[in-house]
Design an enzyme around this catalytic site. Structure first.
Site, PDB file in Angstrom:
ATOM      1  N   ASP A 473      -7.564   8.157  -3.480  1.00  0.00           N
ATOM      2  CA  ASP A 473      -6.397   8.851  -2.942  1.00  0.00           C
ATOM      3  C   ASP A 473      -6.283  10.287  -3.493  1.00  0.00           C
ATOM      4  O   ASP A 473      -6.989  10.678  -4.451  1.00  0.00           O
ATOM      5  CB  ASP A 473      -5.152   8.035  -3.336  1.00  0.00           C
ATOM      6  CG  ASP A 473      -4.006   8.179  -2.348  1.00  0.00           C
ATOM      7  OD1 ASP A 473      -4.018   9.137  -1.566  1.00  0.00           O
ATOM      8  OD2 ASP A 473      -3.087   7.340  -2.389  1.00  0.00           O
ATOM      9  N   ASP A 540      -0.066   7.446   6.437  1.00  0.00           N
ATOM     10  CA  ASP A 540       0.923   6.539   5.849  1.00  0.00           C
ATOM     11  C   ASP A 540       1.906   6.065   6.903  1.00  0.00           C
ATOM     12  O   ASP A 540       2.758   5.226   6.632  1.00  0.00           O
ATOM     13  CB  ASP A 540       1.690   7.240   4.724  1.00  0.00           C
ATOM     14  CG  ASP A 540       0.937   7.128   3.408  1.00  0.00           C
ATOM     15  OD1 ASP A 540      -0.062   6.396   3.367  1.00  0.00           O
ATOM     16  OD2 ASP A 540       1.344   7.778   2.433  1.00  0.00           O
TER      17      ASP A 540
HETATM   18  C1  DGJ Z   1      -0.626   7.363  -0.492  1.00  0.00           C
HETATM   19  C2  DGJ Z   1      -1.447   6.403   0.313  1.00  0.00           C
HETATM   20  O1  DGJ Z   1      -1.624   6.878   1.596  1.00  0.00           O
HETATM   21  C3  DGJ Z   1      -0.780   5.048   0.304  1.00  0.00           C
HETATM   22  O2  DGJ Z   1      -1.474   4.150   1.134  1.00  0.00           O
HETATM   23  C4  DGJ Z   1      -0.736   4.561  -1.106  1.00  0.00           C
HETATM   24  O3  DGJ Z   1      -2.040   4.350  -1.573  1.00  0.00           O
HETATM   25  C5  DGJ Z   1       0.009   5.546  -1.984  1.00  0.00           C
HETATM   26  N1  DGJ Z   1      -0.504   6.876  -1.844  1.00  0.00           N
HETATM   27  C6  DGJ Z   1      -0.049   5.137  -3.430  1.00  0.00           C
HETATM   28  O4  DGJ Z   1       0.474   6.058  -4.283  1.00  0.00           O
END
Ligand code: DGJ
Length: 721
Positions: A473, A540
């Site tokens: 990430d 997200d």
């Molecule tokens: C952003 C990601 O897109 C989410 O799926 C998740 O992993 C969060 N970060 C975790 O902090």
């Protein structure tokens, strides 16, 4: 294939359906002549013969009407007499005196050289490369232009290097990877616009006008708001017809793409790393290498452009080991528990995962911290919540017959961390008071010692743990080009080089497992990331209605197998309800998985999920290897529909999604695409057999496609009989 016509000094690069032609001009510059549909002739210099008096100064004393600003060029430096938007700007000894790049030599060879430290298109059996050296002898600067031809996918890749061959410093202030000139301006420009939780959802199309159109990111990522994909197309081009030129960069950082229309109405496309803040000093003998740009041409609309890019990404960007293999069907802990994860909860998720056809349990953020305010950079497992450690948990998951995946965010450090307290200079900042986002800073990966420190910390913590999958990430933008060690004008690009180094190092240390990259959702969906990870977390936003737009836009440039999509509650960003079938049919568009607290679901629900997972496995090959044909765009429509067709054209999966309840949907006629007209296909829902020619030309009524209940999302498999 690459041809060089010695007599005329013409280079002719050919792919299956396209030609790219340029020559060494009378004045030893590289003059662009043509890019488009495949042609036979090499010598097409008649097209260049334009002389327009126009006040532009030049070297040709005897040719008073010579005008460099109406010629096509392969590289066009500032100060060279071409007064259009330059593709490179450099200065020597502090003077902006670059000009007059002269052709010196070239070579054509099979395969390609790798680009050190940067991702690039991997060569195939028939790949050929043309390498051309140009020099500025007055200032002792040497440019090498690389053209790599990928015949099958109709793709040409370009990049360049610049070398200081003199005795004083040379500074680079603009360094486009490719410059492509087109005669005429009758084009529309297509880009993927978006924002956080709406990445690439708006396929924007604008008419080009005189002046400069810019597609750029200055966030240290390819970003949620913009994407390095860009296309220009004929005004009459649509999904299936008309001329389209598609471009992209194999790069994940700040980029700049300019489409400039000159006073005469010619169009120049420039693609490369951003020049905003770029000030890169080359000491004698030093070199700088640009990221790779790729381009394709389609005479069959945007759909064929997408399929060319999809083929190229699968055959040359993604690692062979992963690209065509079935992907894990994951259950990810994020939307199930957010930070409130524990060994117990993960094991609970795992306990019913198999009943749902899931094979991989992914522990997302939270395994080393209770919230986002600490832990990044230190990478110490929270032993209270994970008493067996990551290695013990992974063993338990494996003992249940499942695979184990883990979340990481290696490029960042929390303000509240030991690493930051010990090394406050390890972050990117332009002040003693660094800009902060989500309580975290960006590690200064322009410095090898920082890359090594973070790689060591993570690999030590995870030593011995059997991990099958990594979610990588990146949850904030860079925003500050400042380092305690690296010159400011070099920070953004060196940071990207450091990120790639860290990715490569950890991939190697963690056993080259499947990586899924992510950037606060889909903020780094680009070819640079796909070089390291065969799939990317798309957004997200898991509301399936919004996902339709996000995934449709993403498919313009990226194959569906790269688009990671999860079946979720669906309401977390919108509060909106949706049916299971709708959610499944949206999520099975790409690499499929789940993100739910399974303990909240009944045995009956789990059976449904199991059915979905099984169904996904049955159609997965079409996702991994097939061709995508978009049938109905969701924009300005109540529906979304597409068909995925196998390369052999013996199977096709039609998906139809109803975005808005309408009364007339069942009597709508849908015509398929991509099928073989001479093959007969059986509909797996109704058993009806029809020829491809009928499905393509007559079409089918939506209401006749499926057998059972009326639903807002379904798929029909057509198989050759
Ligand atoms: C952003 C990601 O897109 C989410 O799926 C998740 O992993 C969060 N970060 C975790 O902090």
């Amino acid at each position: 294939m690459i041809r060089f016509n010695q007599d005329e000094k013409v280079f002719h690069l050919q792919t299956k359906n396209t030609s790219y032609v340029f020559c060494v001009s009378d004045f030893n510059s590289l003059e662009h002549l043509y890019y488009g549909k495949k042609i036979h002739d090499d010598n097409i210099k008649h097209i260049s013969n334009r002389q327009i008096y126009g006040h532009v100064a030049h070297e040709h004393r005897e040719k008073r009407d010579f005008n460099a600003s109406v010629q096509g060029f392969e590289i066009s430096p500032f100060n060279s007499g071409d007064i259009r938007t330059p593709s490179v700007i450099y200065n020597c000894d502090g003077n902006l005196d670059c000009n007059r790049l002269r052709y010196r030599s070239h070579k054509i060879y099979k395969g390609r050289k790798q680009i050190d430290g940067l991702p690039y298109s991997r060569p195939l059996k028939d790949t050929e490369t043309l390498e051309i050296i140009l020099t500025d002898d007055e200032n002792q600067v040497e440019f090498t232009l690389y053209y790599t031809v990928f015949e099958g996918a109709d793709v040409i890749a370009r990049h360049q290097t610049v070398k200081n061959t003199g005795k004083s410093d040379v500074t680079i202030q603009k360094f486009a990877s490719a410059c492509i000139d087109f005669y005429g301006m009758n084009y529309d420009v297509v880009t993927l616009e978006g924002m956080y939780i709406y990445e690439r959802a708006m396929v924007s199309r604008e008419k080009l006008k005189r002046g400069t159109f810019k597609n750029e990111s200055l966030s240290g990522t390819s970003s949620h708001n913009k994407n390095p994909f860009i296309a220009i197309c004929a005004p009459n081009a649509d999904e299936d017809n008309g001329e389209v030129y598609g471009f992209n960069l194999v790069y994940s950082g700040n980029f700049s793409e300019e489409v400039s229309v000159s006073f005469l109405g010619d169009t120049r496309v420039l693609l490369g790393m951003s020049d905003v803040g770029l000030y890169w000093t080359l000491k004698p003998t030093q070199c700088l290498c640009s990221p790779e740009a790729i381009m394709t041409y389609s005479s069959e609309g945007l759909g064929q452009m997408s399929r060319n890019f999809h083929d190229h990404v699968r055959s040359s960007i993604i690692e062979e080991e992963f690209v065509y293999s079935p992907r894990p069907i994951v259950i990810n802990s994020w939307e199930a528990s957010y930070f409130a994860v524990s060994e117990e909860k993960v094991l609970q998720l795992a306990s019913t995962a198999k009943d749902c056809g899931i094979d991989t349990v992914v522990l997302d953020d939270g395994w080393f911290r209770p919230n986002d305010k600490q832990g990044l950079g230190d990478w110490r497992t929270d032993k209270q919540r994970f008493p067996s450690g990551i290695s013990g948990l992974a063993d338990k998951i494996h003992a249940m017959g499942l695979k184990f995946g883990l979340w990481l965010e290696p490029e960042m450090v929390n303000e509240n961390s030991e690493l930051y307290k010990k090394h406050p200079d390890y972050v990117l900042t332009t002040s003693k008071n660094p800009l902060i986002s989500r309580s975290q800073y960006v590690l200064d990966l322009t410095r090898d010692e920082v890359v090594n420190e973070i790689a060591n910390r993570i690999s030590q913590e995870l030593e011995g743990a059997k991990i099958d999958y990594i979610k990588w990430d990146f949850n904030r933008y860079v925003c500050e080009a400042g380092s305690y060690k690296t010159a400011q004008g070099e920070v953004y690009h060196r940071q990207m080089l450091g990120s790639y180094k860290l990715l490569a190092t950890l991939k190697q240390r963690l056993g080259n497992v499947l990586f899924e990259t992510c950037c606060g959702g889909g903020g780094r969906f680009d070819l640079g990331m796909l070089y390291y990870s065969p799939q990317i977390w798309t957004s997200d936003n898991t509301d399936p209605y919004a996902r339709v737009f996000i995934q449709n836009g993403t498919s313009m440039a990226y194959p569906v197998s790269t688009i990671s999509c999860h079946f979720t509650k669906g309401d977390c960003t919108s509060g909106r309800q949706s049916t299971y079938d709708f959610r499944y049919n949206v999520a099975s568009f790409g690499a499929y998985g789940y993100e739910l607290d399974l303990s909240e679901y009944s045995a009956e629900d789990k059976e449904i999920f199991n059915g979905y997972s099984k169904n996904y496995r049955e159609i997965e090959e079409l996702n991994l290897k097939g061709d995508l044909f978009r049938l109905i765009s969701p924009e300005n429509s109540s529906f979304y529909s597409y068909v995925k067709v196998s390369k052999k054209k013996d199977k096709a999966l039609l998906t139809f999604l109803e975005l808005n309840a309408t009364g007339f949907v069942e009597s709508m006629v849908l015509r398929l695409k991509g099928l073989d007209p001479d093959k007969a296909y059986k509909n797996n829902q109704t058993g009806q057999v029809l020829y491809g020619s009928t499905l393509l030309n007559v079409g089918v009524r939506i209401g006749d496609l499926f057998r059972e209940k009326r639903c807002d999302g379904y798929s029909v498999l057509f198989t050759e009989v």
